[in-house]
Write a protein that holds these residues in place. Structure first.
Motif, short mmCIF file in Angstrom:
data_model
loop_
_atom_site.label_atom_id
_atom_site.label_comp_id
_atom_site.label_asym_id
_atom_site.label_seq_id
_atom_site.Cartn_x
_atom_site.Cartn_y
_atom_site.Cartn_z
N ARG A 184 7.37 21.53 -12.49
CA ARG A 184 8.74 21.11 -12.21
C ARG A 184 8.86 20.25 -10.94
O ARG A 184 9.88 19.65 -10.69
CB ARG A 184 9.65 22.34 -12.05
N ARG A 185 7.81 20.20 -10.15
CA ARG A 185 7.85 19.43 -8.90
C ARG A 185 6.78 18.34 -9.01
O ARG A 185 5.70 18.43 -8.44
CB ARG A 185 7.64 20.36 -7.71
N ILE A 186 7.14 17.32 -9.80
CA ILE A 186 6.19 16.30 -10.22
C ILE A 186 6.33 15.04 -9.37
O ILE A 186 7.40 14.42 -9.33
CB ILE A 186 6.40 15.95 -11.71
N ALA A 187 5.27 14.66 -8.69
CA ALA A 187 5.24 13.44 -7.89
C ALA A 187 4.50 12.34 -8.64
O ALA A 187 3.79 12.61 -9.62
CB ALA A 187 4.57 13.70 -6.54
N MET A 188 4.66 11.10 -8.18
CA MET A 188 3.95 9.97 -8.79
C MET A 188 3.41 9.05 -7.72
O MET A 188 4.11 8.69 -6.77
CB MET A 188 4.88 9.19 -9.72
N VAL A 189 2.13 8.67 -7.88
CA VAL A 189 1.55 7.60 -7.07
C VAL A 189 1.67 6.35 -7.93
O VAL A 189 1.00 6.22 -8.95
CB VAL A 189 0.08 7.88 -6.71
N THR A 190 2.56 5.45 -7.55
CA THR A 190 2.94 4.30 -8.36
C THR A 190 1.97 3.14 -8.15
O THR A 190 1.02 3.21 -7.38
CB THR A 190 4.35 3.83 -8.02
N GLY A 191 2.27 2.03 -8.84
CA GLY A 191 1.56 0.78 -8.61
C GLY A 191 2.41 -0.13 -7.75
O GLY A 191 3.52 0.24 -7.33
N VAL A 219 5.19 7.81 -4.14
CA VAL A 219 4.40 7.18 -3.08
C VAL A 219 3.79 5.92 -3.69
O VAL A 219 3.20 5.98 -4.77
CB VAL A 219 3.29 8.13 -2.57
N VAL A 220 3.92 4.80 -3.02
CA VAL A 220 3.44 3.52 -3.57
C VAL A 220 1.92 3.45 -3.49
O VAL A 220 1.31 3.74 -2.46
CB VAL A 220 4.06 2.33 -2.82
N GLY A 221 1.30 3.06 -4.61
CA GLY A 221 -0.15 2.88 -4.67
C GLY A 221 -0.52 1.47 -5.08
O GLY A 221 0.33 0.58 -5.14
N ASP A 222 -1.81 1.29 -5.40
CA ASP A 222 -2.27 -0.05 -5.77
C ASP A 222 -3.34 -0.03 -6.86
O ASP A 222 -4.11 -0.96 -7.00
CB ASP A 222 -2.81 -0.78 -4.54
N PHE A 223 -3.40 1.05 -7.63
CA PHE A 223 -4.36 1.23 -8.73
C PHE A 223 -5.76 1.62 -8.26
O PHE A 223 -6.64 1.82 -9.08
CB PHE A 223 -4.47 -0.04 -9.61
N SER A 224 -5.98 1.74 -6.97
CA SER A 224 -7.34 2.02 -6.48
C SER A 224 -7.53 3.49 -6.18
O SER A 224 -6.59 4.23 -5.87
CB SER A 224 -7.62 1.20 -5.22
N ALA A 225 -8.81 3.92 -6.20
CA ALA A 225 -9.15 5.30 -5.85
C ALA A 225 -8.89 5.54 -4.36
O ALA A 225 -8.45 6.63 -3.97
CB ALA A 225 -10.60 5.57 -6.19
N ILE A 245 0.83 15.68 -9.92
CA ILE A 245 0.84 14.30 -9.45
C ILE A 245 0.42 13.39 -10.59
O ILE A 245 -0.65 13.56 -11.19
CB ILE A 245 -0.11 14.08 -8.25
N VAL A 246 1.28 12.42 -10.90
CA VAL A 246 1.01 11.43 -11.94
C VAL A 246 0.42 10.19 -11.26
O VAL A 246 1.07 9.56 -10.43
CB VAL A 246 2.30 11.05 -12.69
N GLY A 247 -0.81 9.86 -11.59
CA GLY A 247 -1.44 8.65 -11.05
C GLY A 247 -1.16 7.45 -11.94
O GLY A 247 -1.19 7.57 -13.17
N ILE A 248 -0.88 6.30 -11.35
CA ILE A 248 -0.59 5.09 -12.12
C ILE A 248 -1.80 4.62 -12.91
O ILE A 248 -1.68 3.92 -13.91
CB ILE A 248 -0.09 3.97 -11.19
#
Length: 327
Positions: A184-191, A219-225, A245-248
């Motif tokens: 229920r507490r789902i975060a996302m690392v975006t692109g 949290v803003v990401g860039d597709f990288s590990a 955590i949902v990774g882009i």
């Protein structure tokens, strides 16, 4: 008509059946250059018997209007060319071009100077164009001579059709899976926010959480590990109770998992993690993800460029959930 192998006849097949060189067959088919009357008759007879139809790309090669397809990749820096996705894309384009004797070139397009595309396509050696990480500004710079010979991976326009994966649908499926498993507490690392596919995924994530009455945690990401690795700690610093955590991308997700485990966080017991792409390493790492048929998508785009036939304005490939141990 097709050959005995069940495929459309090629110029090589015609040359072989006529008993002449490929260059001679090419000159006869194109109606340019010297060929004896005997050779012309043999080639025409062979072409008729095989049902050979000159490919538009091959005609472009013969007439000097293009000898290669250009794969143009937009990004903030040249490091975008190091992305494994680009490697797969270039390989798929090369495989599609090989039967037509067309080469492949790949170029980086800086986001802050999209007009670089004009310089690249001024080269008459460019027979067609495949755009990756396409932006609206790039679509407006595709020259008229390449209308009908350009396909975008991502967004398209009236003059440039697009081919892509259903990123939004894939993200929605992943979030529903996490919700159904009790998260229920789902975060996302975006692109990156400028990239259309990343934006579709974020919209789907936000929409589902809003419908469930849950807050978005981004949290803003860039597709990288590397960015996933750093983002994991940022997520837990800002929202310590996060349980998924949902990774882009898979690379992002693998970076997230590495950081969590280094910090003593159990995956999936404490925090579930998902990715997107289903790269080979995903199965080794037991990563829950969604499929991304890159080769099929890029091959479809390249074939649309080569065949120059009417195509849908938008072609979208589905993605399926791949359930593994990380979620």
């Amino acid at each position: 008509m097709t050959t005995a192998a069940g495929r459309p006849a090629t110029l090589d097949d015609v040359a072989r059946a006529a008993g002449v060189s490929r260059s001679t067959a090419s000159r006869v088919i194109a109606g340019t250059g010297f060929a004896s009357s005997t050779a012309r008759q043999r080639v025409r007879t062979a072409a008729d018997l095989l049902g050979y139809v000159p490919n538009p790309a091959a005609r472009a090669l013969v007439h000097g209007t293009g000898v290669r397809l250009l794969v143009a990749v937009a990004g903030t820096g040249p490091a975008v060319l190091d992305d494994p996705y680009v490697d797969q894309a270039v390989a798929a384009v090369a495989r599609a071009c090989a039967p037509h004797d067309l080469g492949v070139a790949v170029q980086w397009l800086p986001l802050d100077t999209p007009e670089r595309l004009i310089q690249l396509t001024d080269d008459r050696g460019v027979a067609g164009l495949v755009l990756l990480n396409t932006t609206a500004s790039l679509l407006g710079l595709v020259p008229r001579r390449l209308h009908g010979r350009t396909v975008s991976i991502g967004i398209g326009s009236a003059a440039v059709p697009s081919v892509d994966i259903d990123n939004g649908g894939a993200t929605a499926t992943i979030v529903r899976h996490l919700y159904a498993s009790g998260r229920r507490r789902i975060a996302m690392v975006t692109g990156p926010r400028w990239l259309a596919c990343a934006t579709r995924s974020v919209r789907a994530y936000r929409g589902l959480l809003r419908d469930a009455g849950l807050p978005a945690r981004e949290v803003v990401g860039d597709f990288s590990a590397a960015r996933g690795h750093a983002a994991a700690r940022e997520v837990l610093r800002r929202w310590p109770d996060t349980d998924a955590i949902v990774g882009i991308s898979d690379a992002t997700a693998l970076g997230v998992i590495g950081r969590l485990r280094a910090d003593g966080v159990r995956v999936p017991d404490d925090v579930a993690v998902t990715g997107f792409d289903d790269i080979p390493l995903a199965s080794t790492a037991a990563l829950t993800t969604a499929s991304h048929p890159v080769r099929q998508i890029i091959t479809t785009a390249a074939t649309m460029v080569l065949e120059q036939r009417p195509a849908p304005a938008t072609t979208v490939f589905p993605s399926t959930l791949v359930r593994r141990g990380s979620a």
